[in-house]
Each structure stands twice: as C-alpha cells, then as structure tokens.
Design a protein around this motif. Structure first.
Motif: not given
Length: 230
Positions: A35-36, A38-40, A42-43, A77
């Motif tokens: 999850d971390d 993936w968020e990176s 996306r950013a 993801r």
C-alpha cells in the motif's frame, strides 16, 4: 534481449480461459508495504489506477495446439509495485497485437509499432508492436481478451481490424510480469496521430526494423511477425 525475458507458446487453436471467482491476494508479502509503495507511485504519476485484473494461475498446453489459461480476479496495484522492487507474484493477463498494414502504398509486410511515452507504467521510452493492454474481468467475471483487443486497437490507434483477429500465441513477459494473448490482425492505414497518452509516435515497420530501444516483449515477437508477414 536477456535469456530470462520470458516464453512464447505458439498456438494452432484459440486458448481456453477458465476464471474462478475466488479473489487472488498475495500471502507472502507485507500488504502495508504494498500500500505504501502504491501511494508513492500514485503521488509520482496520478494516471495510475487500481483497476481489476485477471491473475494467471497457470497456462497448460492441451495437446491439441492450444492452451488452457486458469485465472482469478486480483488488483492492478499488486503488479504496479514491481516498479518499487516488490514482486507480489501476481501475473496479470493482457493482450498484444501484431497488426499487419495492408494497403496499396505499403504491400511489404509492415506492422504497427508505437513509442511508449516516458510516463508509461511499463517499458517507458521503448518501441513495441500495437496495440497492448490488460484484460479485466467482464461483468460476468469471465475473460474476453478478444473484446479487450478490439477496444485497445481503437483506444491506442483509432482503428478497427479489417478482418477477424486471430490468437497466435501466449507470451510470458518476465520483465513486466504478465501473460499476454498475442493476436494477428490487419489494418488499412497508419493513424494520423496518437489517440492516447501512452504513445508518443506510431509508425509502420518491418519486424526486423523495429527501432531501438525495443521492449523485450516486442523483440520476442519479431520471429512470429515475420512468419505472419510471409
């Protein structure tokens, strides 16, 4: 091309797709880490979208020139985080095209190829045969890569095939981490422009003249393209 880039299984009959309803989730990976990552991603690139994919549980030759592909639903993801060095074990199903251009001006066995944009999630800045894309489950949960191929050809090239696309091979791309159904199709022109953001240029090339750098998957497909062109 590295020796471990993947595998190509040529087909004499269409593959059979067997999708189970149970969702595939990796069990040997820290999901918080996924999850971390993936968020990176996306950013960095807001175009990333966590859609549905069909994870390939296995591909089995059926002894009659075809193959049976076993599938389970999963999430994109789990593939995307390979860019952060995390291999979750997911191997989504996709499609690739070998689209032969047939018109009076180009009778010499050329295929559509595109230069992937630097913002692409896989093979940025590389040339590949067109089209290509992931196969999500249909509303009934089944796999219909033939429908996906037609959609991708329209989205990436703004074209329809002039004949019925035929599955020619199953390609395992170990660089990206996917299995692809490779379709032979025919188109009647080169797109005047690139309809989507994934490619910066679209051209028609003979297989052995695919520009550098080419994706590993495209390099694996050159002999098959030459066989199709005759």
């Amino acid at each position: 091309m590295p020796l471990d880039s993947g595998r190509l299984i040529r087909l004499r009959r269409p593959p059979v797709f067997n999708a189970v309803p149970d969702r595939w989730i990796p069990d040997d990976v820290d999901l918080d880490l996924v999850d971390d990552a993936w968020e990176s991603l996306r950013a960095e690139n807001p175009r990333y979208h966590d859609g549905e994919v069909l994870h390939v549980l296995g591909v089995v030759r059926n002894g009659h020139g075809g193959a049976t592909v076993h599938l389970a639903p999963s999430s994109y993801r789990f593939l995307a985080v390979r860019a952060r060095g995390i291999d979750t074990g997911v191997r989504p199903l996709g499609v690739k095209g070998l689209c032969l251009l047939r018109d009076v001006a180009t009778p010499d066995g050329r295929f559509l190829a595109g230069l992937r944009s630097e913002g692409s999630g896989s093979y940025p800045g590389c040339w590949e045969f067109l089209p290509g894309g992931g196969v999500p489950p249909e509303s009934d949960g089944e796999a219909r890569p033939d429908l996906v191929f037609a959609r991708e050809l329209r989205e990436e090239c703004g074209l329809d095939s002039t004949d019925e696309p035929v599955p020619m091979a199953m390609l395992r791309d170990d660089v990206v981490g996917t299995w692809e159904v490779v379709y032979r199709a025919t188109v009647d022109r080169i797109p005047a422009e690139t309809p989507d953001w994934e490619h910066d240029r679209i051209v028609a090339v003979r297989p052995r003249e695919l520009p550098d750098p080419a994706s590993d998957a495209a390099t694996m497909l050159v002999p098959l393209a030459e066989a199709i062109a005759g």
